[in-house]
Write an enzyme that holds these catalytic residues in place. Structure first.
Site, PDB file in Angstrom:
ATOM      1  N   ASP A   1       0.837  -1.195   0.000  1.00 48.37           N
ATOM      2  CA  ASP A   1       0.000   0.000   0.000  1.00 48.37           C
ATOM      3  C   ASP A   1       0.879   1.254   0.000  1.00 48.37           C
ATOM      4  O   ASP A   1       2.054   1.211   0.388  1.00 48.37           O
ATOM      5  CB  ASP A   1      -0.911   0.013   1.224  1.00 48.37           C
ATOM      6  CG  ASP A   1      -1.930  -1.107   1.205  1.00 48.37           C
ATOM      7  OD1 ASP A   1      -2.295  -1.565   0.109  1.00 48.37           O
ATOM      8  OD2 ASP A   1      -2.346  -1.549   2.296  1.00 48.37           O
ATOM      9  N   ARG A   2       0.288   2.368  -0.380  1.00 50.44           N
ATOM     10  CA  ARG A   2       1.027   3.626  -0.506  1.00 50.44           C
ATOM     11  C   ARG A   2       1.847   3.963   0.748  1.00 50.44           C
ATOM     12  O   ARG A   2       3.008   4.343   0.661  1.00 50.44           O
ATOM     13  CB  ARG A   2       0.040   4.766  -0.804  1.00 50.44           C
ATOM     14  CG  ARG A   2       0.684   6.149  -0.767  1.00 50.44           C
ATOM     15  CD  ARG A   2      -0.303   7.233  -1.112  1.00 50.44           C
ATOM     16  NE  ARG A   2       0.334   8.542  -1.016  1.00 50.44           N
ATOM     17  CZ  ARG A   2       0.023   9.575  -1.767  1.00 50.44           C
ATOM     18  NH1 ARG A   2      -0.913   9.466  -2.681  1.00 50.44           N
ATOM     19  NH2 ARG A   2       0.636  10.730  -1.624  1.00 50.44           N
TER      20      ARG A   2
END
Length: 295
Positions: free
Chosen positions: A136-137
């Site tokens: 994820d970011r």
């Protein structure tokens, strides 16, 4: 991207066709189709060969990969990259926070893929972005990049067979968890959201997370987590399901008191090299912002 791979045929492979041999090495059907298009994609003892050719003990099978295409929708951008390891077949990078893995509508030029596109274009090397374990970011840590179609295919099979061992560190709200445990709860999309996931025992996909408590401090618990499956947001949702969500998680626990992003870090990867079979082990220390949250 150019890569030459050679195999010496042993007694156990005697009589196999080239196709059978390469399938056993986890080359995909698409890999074989592409290799047949190359003039010297497949050689046996330095002579061009078809995939139906039968191999003999002592033969040298050579696979030549020429990839000239690039990921056209990923513009090269000079971004800082922490490359932990690189060879002809793969890379391992230590991803920073606030960096998506792949460009999206609102993050078109600040992704890991953009930085890698610049890294290879500056060397004059065509490169197609193939990430094996997406993060994820705001999840930091180790991720694997395949550098050509064959290593990508083999690593994908390894991932699906759970042969890539992954360990994460997470800081969650609260204390008092059992010293170790397993969350076996299927995950599916949340009906009213295009992004969020939820535990869904009726329609969700099987999802299993193992955890171990490493430390309790500051009203939080530091956990080591191992994934059996790799569903989207798996650790984040499983920890929320336990009643101990990850601190700083803007989707599932939007409390930024101790940290301004989800306190989740990919700290260890262990797998066999897709081409050589050599054991590979990489570790990454816990980031400073997570260390500060535990003080």
């Amino acid at each position: 991207m150019k890569r030459t791979i050679q195999y010496k045929i042993g007694i156990l492979e005697d009589g196999l066709t080239v196709k059978q041999f390469l399938k056993r090495k986890h080359y995909s059907g698409q890999n074989l189709v592409q290799l047949k298009k190359y003039e010297q994609g497949i050689l046996i003892n330095n002579m061009p060969a078809y995939v139906i050719h039968h191999l003999k003990e002592g033969d040298i099978l050579t696979v030549n990969i020429w990839e000239e295409k690039v990921s056209e929708k990923i513009p090269p951008v000079p971004l800082p990259l922490h490359i932990v390891y690189e060879d002809e077949d793969l890379m391992v990078l230590d991803k920073a926070a606030d960096m998506p893995v792949h460009p999206s509508m609102n993050n078109y030029e600040n992704s890991l893929a953009n930085g890698l596109a610049w890294y290879f274009s500056s060397q004059g090397v065509p490169f197609i972005f193939r990430c094996v374990n997406r993060l994820d970011r705001d999840t930091t840590g180790l991720t694997i990049i395949a550098k050509h179609m064959v290593s990508s295919s083999i690593l994908s099979v390894m991932a699906s067979r759970r042969e890539i061992k992954r360990e994460y560190l997470a800081i969650v709200n609260g204390t008092g968890l059992p010293p170790s445990g397993t969350v076996n709860a299927p995950l599916g999309r949340k009906p009213d959201s295009a992004i969020m996931r939820m535990v869904d025992f009726q329609n969700g996909e099987p999802s299993v997370t193992h955890y171990r408590v490493l430390k309790e401090t500051n009203g939080c618990s530091l956990l080591s987590l191992h994934l059996e499956t790799g569903r989207t947001h798996q650790i984040r949702v499983h920890m929320q399901y336990l009643g101990h969500p990850i601190i700083g998680d803007f989707l599932y626990n939007p409390d930024m008191t101790l940290i301004h992003r989800q306190a989740l870090h990919s700290c260890r990867l262990e797998f066999s090299h897709p081409i050589t079979g050599k054991p590979m082990l990489f570790t990454s220390p816990m980031p400073e912002d997570m260390r500060q949250a535990l003080l």
